[in-house]
Every structure is written in C-alpha cells, then in structure tokens.
Design a protein around this motif. Structure first.
Motif, short mmCIF file in Angstrom:
data_model
loop_
_atom_site.label_atom_id
_atom_site.label_comp_id
_atom_site.label_asym_id
_atom_site.label_seq_id
_atom_site.Cartn_x
_atom_site.Cartn_y
_atom_site.Cartn_z
N VAL A 192 12.02 0.39 -10.66
CA VAL A 192 11.25 1.57 -11.06
C VAL A 192 9.88 1.11 -11.51
N GLY A 193 8.86 1.78 -11.02
CA GLY A 193 7.50 1.42 -11.40
C GLY A 193 6.52 2.48 -10.92
N SER A 194 5.30 2.05 -10.67
CA SER A 194 4.27 2.95 -10.16
C SER A 194 3.59 2.27 -8.98
N GLY A 195 2.75 3.02 -8.30
CA GLY A 195 2.05 2.45 -7.15
C GLY A 195 1.03 3.41 -6.59
N VAL A 196 0.27 2.91 -5.65
CA VAL A 196 -0.78 3.70 -5.01
C VAL A 196 -0.55 3.69 -3.51
N VAL A 197 -0.64 4.88 -2.90
CA VAL A 197 -0.47 5.02 -1.45
C VAL A 197 -1.81 5.42 -0.86
N ASN A 198 -2.32 4.63 0.05
CA ASN A 198 -3.59 4.94 0.72
C ASN A 198 -3.40 6.03 1.75
N ASP A 199 -4.31 6.99 1.75
CA ASP A 199 -4.29 8.08 2.72
C ASP A 199 -5.58 8.02 3.53
N ALA A 243 -6.48 9.34 6.39
CA ALA A 243 -6.96 10.61 6.94
C ALA A 243 -7.66 11.44 5.86
N GLY A 244 -7.09 11.44 4.68
CA GLY A 244 -7.68 12.22 3.60
C GLY A 244 -8.74 11.46 2.83
N ARG A 245 -8.95 10.19 3.22
CA ARG A 245 -9.93 9.33 2.56
C ARG A 245 -9.75 9.34 1.04
N CYS A 246 -8.50 9.13 0.63
CA CYS A 246 -8.18 9.13 -0.79
C CYS A 246 -6.98 8.23 -1.04
N GLN A 247 -6.66 8.10 -2.29
CA GLN A 247 -5.48 7.36 -2.69
C GLN A 247 -4.58 8.28 -3.50
N ILE A 248 -3.29 8.21 -3.23
CA ILE A 248 -2.32 9.03 -3.93
C ILE A 248 -1.59 8.16 -4.93
N GLU A 249 -1.75 8.47 -6.20
CA GLU A 249 -1.10 7.69 -7.24
C GLU A 249 0.32 8.22 -7.47
N ILE A 250 1.25 7.31 -7.41
CA ILE A 250 2.65 7.64 -7.68
C ILE A 250 2.98 7.11 -9.07
N ASP A 251 3.24 8.00 -10.00
CA ASP A 251 3.47 7.61 -11.39
C ASP A 251 4.86 7.05 -11.62
N VAL A 252 5.84 7.59 -10.90
CA VAL A 252 7.22 7.13 -11.04
C VAL A 252 7.80 6.92 -9.65
N ALA A 253 7.89 5.67 -9.24
CA ALA A 253 8.48 5.33 -7.95
C ALA A 253 9.83 4.68 -8.19
N VAL A 254 10.86 5.19 -7.55
CA VAL A 254 12.22 4.70 -7.73
C VAL A 254 12.71 4.16 -6.39
N LEU A 255 13.01 2.86 -6.35
CA LEU A 255 13.40 2.21 -5.10
C LEU A 255 14.82 1.69 -5.17
N ASP A 256 15.47 1.70 -4.00
CA ASP A 256 16.79 1.11 -3.85
C ASP A 256 16.62 -0.41 -3.73
N ALA A 257 17.72 -1.13 -3.84
CA ALA A 257 17.66 -2.58 -3.68
C ALA A 257 17.28 -2.95 -2.25
#
Length: 491
Positions: free
Chosen positions: A386-393, A395-409
């Motif tokens: 569990v953490g955070s991250g940034v996804v580059n977009d 097409a939208g020329r922006c970055q989407i900040e993900i405050d709570v990212a939950v990943l499987d093993a």
C-alpha cells in the motif's frame, strides 16, 4: 503468563513479547539472553519496562548523561538496592560491571533492564563489545539466567546495535520497537468518539501516549466545537510542555549537529516539498547536499522514505511525527507571537494552513493505514503493498496522483494486480469527477501491463460524498466510499 497491569493501556502484544522473553526458558544452549527495545521518545517504553520488572521481580536501571565513573557508581547503587548485598570491590570499568551482573542473576530467568542505553555507549563505546564477549563462549553469561534488556530512544544508536558488523548482531533474542498507538487506539486513549475530531487531534499529537496526560495534564477536547480552544490552550500555549516539544524532539537526536539545516529540511517537507529536488530547492541547496541530512532524519525515525509505486526510482519523504509537521507548518512561522501569548490571533490566520498542509496529508496517511489493515472484503484480496504514486497521462498532458494505491503480491509470469486506486480529500465533497479521474488512471495502468480488471476505485472523503456518487457506489461493488466514520469503525 504474567498479567499486564491495568494501568497500561493497550500494548498487549508488546507485553506478551516482553514477558515471554523475560521469563521463558531458552531453547538450546542455556545462559543469559539479550533483548533490545527501542522507539521514539514519549511512547511509553520506560513505563512498560518498569511495569515488567515490578511484575517479574527484575532490575530496572535508568542511565543518565554522566561520565563513565559516575554511571558505574549509579549502576552499583542500583545493584545494591536490588540484591541488598554490597558490592565488595568497586567496579573499575564496564568489564567488571557486566561480568558481575551476569554472575549475580542465577536460579531463574529475571529481566535486567538498562534504560537510556545510548547515554552509556556514548561515553563508553566499548560497552556493546563487552556485552557481546560476556554473552559468548567462556563469558560470564554462559551460566547466568539474566535477561538483559537494552532500551533507548536514540533510534540511530539503537538501530545500529544489531546491524551490519555491530558486535551484538545475531545475539538478541528480542527486538521490540514500541510504536505510537494506531489511530483507532489513539482515539480510544484520548476518549474521542467523533471521527472528524479524532482526525484533527491525531494530526497534531499522533499516537504518542505521553501527550495525553503528561504534556496536556489530561486536557482533551470535549467536542468538535472545542477543538480550536483546545489547540490554543494546549499546543499553542507557551506554559504547556507540548509547546516546545517538537523542538526538543530534534535536539535530542545525537547525530544532528546543524539544527538549522535539519529544521529547514523538515519545513520543506511540511510545506509539501516532498521530493529530493523539491526539498533542495526550498532550502537553497543542491540535491546531493541534502542526502546526508535526509539519511540522518530517516535513521532517527523522524521521516520516512516512501517509493512511488508506479514510477521506479522516485521517492517522496514524509514526516513521521505529526507534532513536528504541525510545528514546522504552523507554529514556526509565528513563533514570536505565540511566545507572547497571542495564540488566538495567530491561530485564526493559520487555521487554513493547518487544514491544507497538516490535516490533508495526514488524512491521506490515515487512509493508507486503513487500507493496510483492511482485508479482502474491501479489495477482493489481502493487500500486499500500500502506498501512493503518480500516473502520467500523455493525452491529457497531466499527471494523476493516486493517494492510496493497493497492490496484490507480485507473481512472476502474470501481470501484477491492482486491487484499488484511491483519491483522498479532506475538505471537499467528493463526486463523480473524482471517480472518473481514478478510472482514467486505471485504464492508463492497464496499458502499462497491470491487471486492473477487478480494481476498486476508492474515494476517501473527509467531507462526505454527493448523493449521486453514493447511489453509484450502492450499485457498483467496484466503487468504494470511505468517510471518517468508516475509517474509525472497527472491523
């Protein structure tokens, strides 16, 4: 099992671990045992260990800042009070003292606590090596039943006792870090039932037990309407110990030799400059010039390095102690006014800064803690990371900040599953546009090779949600809404 005293709130696992170590018979070769207890200041380590020695008939010795000769004299006095036997020959050094200690405890397992151990090792650097020798083959610990517990709050020192090529590495049968209370336990400890009030209070004092009674004399806000007056009469009151506590927390770390630089680094992080480059730019230094301060603060457990889950090699820094964030973002800016008892005027103009720079990021951290503790009922599987991250977009020329990212093993041979992507807002009512942004990030991550087929889109809202979003969440199990009430509700 030795019963935990009623005066100790929570700490069930810590107590069980300490009792098992202090009273249990060692498996394999007998002899003395070594335990290391650490944790930031004010977490109740000494309170816990004093209760342990009282309950088990052990010895508790609290070191002070003193010369080696005086420390040996104080240690001798503690042994004499405990055993009621006078040490016939004064200890010349710690070689004599540690050998005598192990020989004095035979017959049954007994805890022997040396608290504030860094005070001793600072003036007697050979002390860890002496303990290691006496625990080893041919040492006095071979026929001893002592359970020696070394405790301290200087995290950089305590962390180094058992690391790398340190003399005591591999010798400890107990490694216990006493953490602050988790946010739900902290609310119970403070007697707070209102979830929004619990978040606000936790954003200032965190889960540190000492701040409840010793530092505020038991003063807790009676309700949400009493929060502002409580802030003014406690943490912003020069007559209360809590007022200067954040400064002392930094000053007490032995590896910090340039307080001005470290305060600036912490101020940068508290102001939202959480990357290496952002911190360096804020304080007017080059990036390579702040590597050492960041490492020292991390070793001292004052900041944490958190990787970007979607961009390899990118990290952000977060202040671990909420009171330091509050001091750097709020108090430090108006310190002169606060010192002359003008808290009411200062707080009225700083409250918005508090909500934006303190409560907002802190609520994000609480939501990540919630995700860590939640099971498959919410995300379809147990979270592995569990953490955070940034996804580059692009097409939208922006970055989407993900405050709570939950990943499987990670499972080699198949795409990594993203269990949930979440956005956190404290002071904004969340609606469909927040879900749409998360959905866009989900689609972009799918193009990068992640498995997002069952990804839950989560909105963590401190100020609630629109009726339309609530209706959508009721019909779609892949939309999750978490408000403060859900955050604090026991599973």
């Amino acid at each position: 099992m030795v019963t935990k005293p009623e005066r100790i709130f929570d700490r069930v696992r810590e107590w069980q671990g300490l009792v098992a170590f202090a009273t249990g018979v060692r498996q394999g070769p007998g002899g003395a045992g070594l335990g290391v207890v650490s944790g930031r200041r004010r977490q109740g380590k000494s309170f816990l260990l004093q209760a342990l020695t009282e309950a088990t008939g052990g010895l508790y010795f609290a070191a002070t800042e003193a010369t080696e000769a005086e420390s040996l004299r104080l240690f001798t006095e503690a042994l004499t009070r405990y055993s009621r036997e006078i040490v016939s020959i004064p200890f010349r050094d710690w070689n004599d003292a540690i050998a005598y200690l192990f020989r004095a405890f035979r017959g049954r397992p007994v805890p022997v606590v040396i608290d504030e151990f860094p005070f001793l090792s600072k003036v007697s650097p050979s002390l860890p090596s002496i303990i290691q020798r006496e625990l080893g083959p041919g040492g006095s610990g071979g026929e001893s039943d002592a359970r020696l517990v070394l405790c301290g709050s200087a995290m950089s020192v305590m962390g180094g006792l058992l690391s790398g090529n340190a003399p005591l590495r591999g010798r400890a049968g107990l490694e216990l870090v006493v953490q602050p209370f988790r946010y739900r336990d902290a609310a119970q400890f403070w007697g707070i039932d209102d979830p929004r009030l619990a978040v606000l209070v936790h954003a200032i004092v965190g889960g540190t037990p000492a701040y409840r009674y010793e530092f505020t004399q038991g003063d807790a806000p009676e309700g949400i309407a009493d929060f502002d007056p409580w802030v003014i009469r406690t943490v912003l009151n020069p007559q209360k110990p809590l007022f200067r506590e954040a400064r002392y927390l930094l000053a007490e770390e032995t590896d910090i030799r340039d307080p001005a630089l470290y305060h600036s680094v912490l101020a940068a992080i508290a102001s939202g400059n959480t990357t290496n480059g952002g911190i360096a730019n804020y304080i007017g230094r080059k990036s390579d010039q702040i590597t050492h301060p960041l490492n020292v603060l991390e070793d001292s457990a004052l900041i944490a390095r958190e990787p970007d889950l979607f961009r390899a090699g990118r990290v952000r820094y977060r202040i671990v102690e909420p009171l330091i964030t509050f001091y750097q973002a709020v108090m430090r800016r108006r310190w002169a006014e606060l010192e002359i008892h003008r808290a009411e005027r200062a707080w009225s103009s700083l409250r918005q800064t508090f909500l934006a720079q303190v409560v907002g990021p802190h609520f994000e951290a609480l939501c990540r803690s919630f995700a860590v503790e939640s099971g498959e009922a919410l995300y379809g599987d147990f979270p592995a990371e569990v953490g955070s991250g940034v996804v580059n977009d692009p097409a939208g020329r922006c970055q989407i900040e993900i405050d709570v990212a939950v990943l499987d093993a990670e499972d080699h041979g198949r795409p990594r599953r993203i269990l949930s992507l979440g956005e956190v807002k404290w002071g904004e009512t969340m609606g469909h546009h927040h879900v749409e942004r998360l959905a866009r990030a989900r689609d972009l991550l799918a193009l990068k090779g992640y498995d997002t087929r069952e990804t839950v889109l989560a909105c963590y809202g401190g100020s609630g949600f629109t009726e339309e979003l609530r209706a959508s969440a009721a019909d779609d199990r892949r939309i999750l809404l978490v408000d403060p009430e859900r955050l604090y509700r026991p599973d």
